[in-house]
Design a protein around this motif. Structure first.
Motif, short mmCIF file in Angstrom:
data_model
loop_
_atom_site.label_atom_id
_atom_site.label_comp_id
_atom_site.label_asym_id
_atom_site.label_seq_id
_atom_site.Cartn_x
_atom_site.Cartn_y
_atom_site.Cartn_z
N LYS A 223 0.83 -1.22 0.00
CA LYS A 223 0.00 0.00 0.00
C LYS A 223 0.86 1.26 0.00
O LYS A 223 0.52 2.26 -0.63
N SER A 224 1.98 1.22 0.76
CA SER A 224 2.78 2.43 0.88
C SER A 224 3.94 2.48 -0.14
O SER A 224 4.77 3.38 -0.10
N ALA A 225 3.97 1.53 -1.09
CA ALA A 225 5.03 1.55 -2.12
C ALA A 225 4.90 2.82 -2.96
O ALA A 225 3.79 3.28 -3.26
N VAL A 226 6.06 3.38 -3.32
CA VAL A 226 6.08 4.61 -4.12
C VAL A 226 5.58 4.35 -5.54
O VAL A 226 5.97 3.37 -6.18
N THR A 227 4.67 5.21 -6.03
CA THR A 227 4.24 5.12 -7.43
C THR A 227 4.51 6.47 -8.12
O THR A 227 5.65 6.92 -8.12
N ASP A 228 3.50 7.09 -8.68
CA ASP A 228 3.66 8.40 -9.32
C ASP A 228 2.29 9.06 -9.33
O ASP A 228 1.33 8.50 -8.83
N SER A 229 2.19 10.21 -9.94
CA SER A 229 0.92 10.95 -9.85
C SER A 229 0.04 10.77 -11.09
O SER A 229 -1.05 11.32 -11.16
N SER A 230 0.49 9.97 -12.07
CA SER A 230 -0.28 9.87 -13.33
C SER A 230 -1.55 9.03 -13.17
O SER A 230 -2.52 9.22 -13.89
N GLY A 231 -1.53 8.08 -12.24
CA GLY A 231 -2.71 7.24 -12.00
C GLY A 231 -2.97 6.20 -13.07
O GLY A 231 -3.99 5.52 -13.04
N VAL A 232 -2.03 6.04 -14.01
CA VAL A 232 -2.21 5.07 -15.10
C VAL A 232 -1.30 3.86 -14.87
O VAL A 232 -0.11 4.02 -14.62
N LYS A 274 -3.09 -2.11 -5.90
CA LYS A 274 -2.24 -2.48 -4.77
C LYS A 274 -2.92 -3.47 -3.83
O LYS A 274 -2.27 -4.38 -3.30
N THR A 275 -4.23 -3.30 -3.63
CA THR A 275 -4.96 -4.26 -2.79
C THR A 275 -4.87 -5.66 -3.40
O THR A 275 -4.56 -6.64 -2.70
N ASP A 276 -5.10 -5.75 -4.71
CA ASP A 276 -5.05 -7.05 -5.39
C ASP A 276 -3.64 -7.64 -5.35
O ASP A 276 -3.46 -8.84 -5.15
N LEU A 277 -2.65 -6.79 -5.53
CA LEU A 277 -1.26 -7.27 -5.51
C LEU A 277 -0.91 -7.82 -4.12
O LEU A 277 -0.31 -8.89 -4.00
N GLY A 278 -1.30 -7.08 -3.07
CA GLY A 278 -1.07 -7.56 -1.70
C GLY A 278 -1.68 -8.94 -1.50
O GLY A 278 -1.04 -9.86 -0.99
N ASP A 279 -2.93 -9.09 -1.96
CA ASP A 279 -3.62 -10.39 -1.85
C ASP A 279 -2.88 -11.49 -2.61
O ASP A 279 -2.76 -12.62 -2.12
N ALA A 280 -2.38 -11.15 -3.80
CA ALA A 280 -1.69 -12.14 -4.63
C ALA A 280 -0.41 -12.63 -3.96
O ALA A 280 -0.09 -13.83 -3.99
N ILE A 281 0.33 -11.72 -3.33
CA ILE A 281 1.57 -12.11 -2.64
C ILE A 281 1.24 -12.97 -1.43
O ILE A 281 1.85 -14.03 -1.21
#
Ligand code: ADP
Ligand code: NA
Length: 329
Positions: A223-232, A274-281
């Motif tokens: 959830k707190s991993a750095v992304t960017d502001s584009s939202g894509v 990110k929620t889905d990725l957390g679940d997958a891990i």
């Protein structure tokens, strides 16, 4: 047809991360059916930088339990602790005497790690010759590793060619190994600083997910991993290193391709992704962690490591003696 041979190892310097898993350990499991595999817990490599003895002992056992929990099968593969096979240190000496100091000083891992130490041990410089010994002792045809080990593999190949031409009298004394580097995930990046590789020895625990992190910790770190502001959600390691790294991780944990994931998440926000990725891990790591805790204090684990060291000693001593005869011992 005789099966090709694989050798690889992981340092018990800390609990492995999902970077170690994606770049190396996941493949250790998959290779077992088609190759004759030897997997080592390289505790001698772990003393090249300052270490706590009690922790090292504990982490060595922990890594062994994790190997088995991940799916390494002692009936298919040889699994052992490096310091229980004296031939590694003996062969490493022969290797050291056949590589130049200049070759070792050029190694980027040495340059990186020595800059981080107040005082640099000689072992940090001669770490690659020990790794060369690890590989050649088991006649490895291929070595599954992440990208950071590519240069050490090149040194191994240089050494093998040199040793064979100096001492082989036209014979191929030692086997020339190939690196086996995954096409995707060979360099998993840090979660907060996606421009540097994820490492289990990072001081900031938010930079990595360890294979033994609790599910709620895993979800929180993603959830707190750095992304960017584009939202894509798209794959572009230069412009979007954070999101691209998360896609690589997602792909490795679900075996879905990155283009597939990009399509699936078209128009979806980072939060859901990110929620889905957390679940997958968590879905992959939770059952592994259960097996790990059941094995950790078992007699079964001791028996596996004893048997592994026995098998490894037989193979390693045979190659060591061949090297010793060749150089005139
Ligand atoms: P670390 O660098 O985390 O201390 P090791 O040196 O013990 O790990 O490496 C174990 C294996 O994991 C090696 O094959 C290495 O190439 C691989 N590896 C390490 N870090 C990464 C990463 N960030 N991404 C992919 N593979 C990695
Ligand atoms: Na490494």
């Amino acid at each position: 047809m005789k099966k090709k041979k694989i050798f690889s190892g992981v340092q018990p310097s800390a609990i492995p991360t999902i970077g170690n898993y994606i770049g190396a350990m996941k493949h250790f499991v998959d290779l077992q059916d088609d190759y004759d595999c030897t997997y080592c817990i390289v505790n001698q490599h772990a003393i090249t930088v300052p270490q706590d003895p009690k922790k090292l002992k504990q982490q060595t056992r922990s890594l062994a339990a994790l190997y088995i929990a991940l799916g390494l099968d002692p009936n298919k593969s040889t699994i052992f602790v490096q310091s229980e096979v004296p031939a590694h240190a003996q062969a490493a000496w022969i290797v050291q005497c056949n590589v130049g100091i200049g070759e070792l000083e050029r190694m980027t891992q040495y340059k990186d790690k020595s800059q981080k130490q107040e005082s640099v041990s000689a072992g940090l410089l001669t770490y690659p010759p020990l790794m060369v010994a690890d590989i050649v002792l088991y006649n490895a045809d291929a070595v599954p590793v992440g990208e950071d080990q590519k240069q050490h593999l090149e040194l191994t190949r240089d050494f093998v060619n040199r040793f064979n031409s100096r001492y082989g009298n036209g014979n191929q004394l030692l086997v020339l190994p190939e690196p086996l580097i995954p096409k995707e995930g060979a360099r998993v990046m840090s979660l907060q600083t996606p421009t540097k590789k994820m490492s289990k020895s990072d001081k900031n625990i938010k930079e990595y997910i360890s294979l033994l992190d609790e599910p709620k910790v895993i979800r929180k770190k993603i959830k707190s991993a750095v992304t960017d502001s584009s939202g894509v959600i798209s794959y572009d390691p230069i412009e979007k290193p954070g999101v691209s790294n998360l896609l690589t991780i997602y792909s490795a944990f679900t075996n879905q391709s990155i283009p597939e994931l990009v399509k699936q998440y078209d128009g979806v926000g980072y939060g859901q992704f990110k929620t889905d990725l957390g679940d997958a891990i968590v879905a992959v790591l939770e059952p592994i962690q259960e097996k790990y805790y059941a094995l950790l204090d078992s007699d079964e684990l001791d028996a596996i490591l004893d048997e592994g060291a026995k098998k490894a000693n037989l193979v390693a001593n045979k190659t060591l003696h061949k090297m010793e005869r060749a150089i005139g011992f």
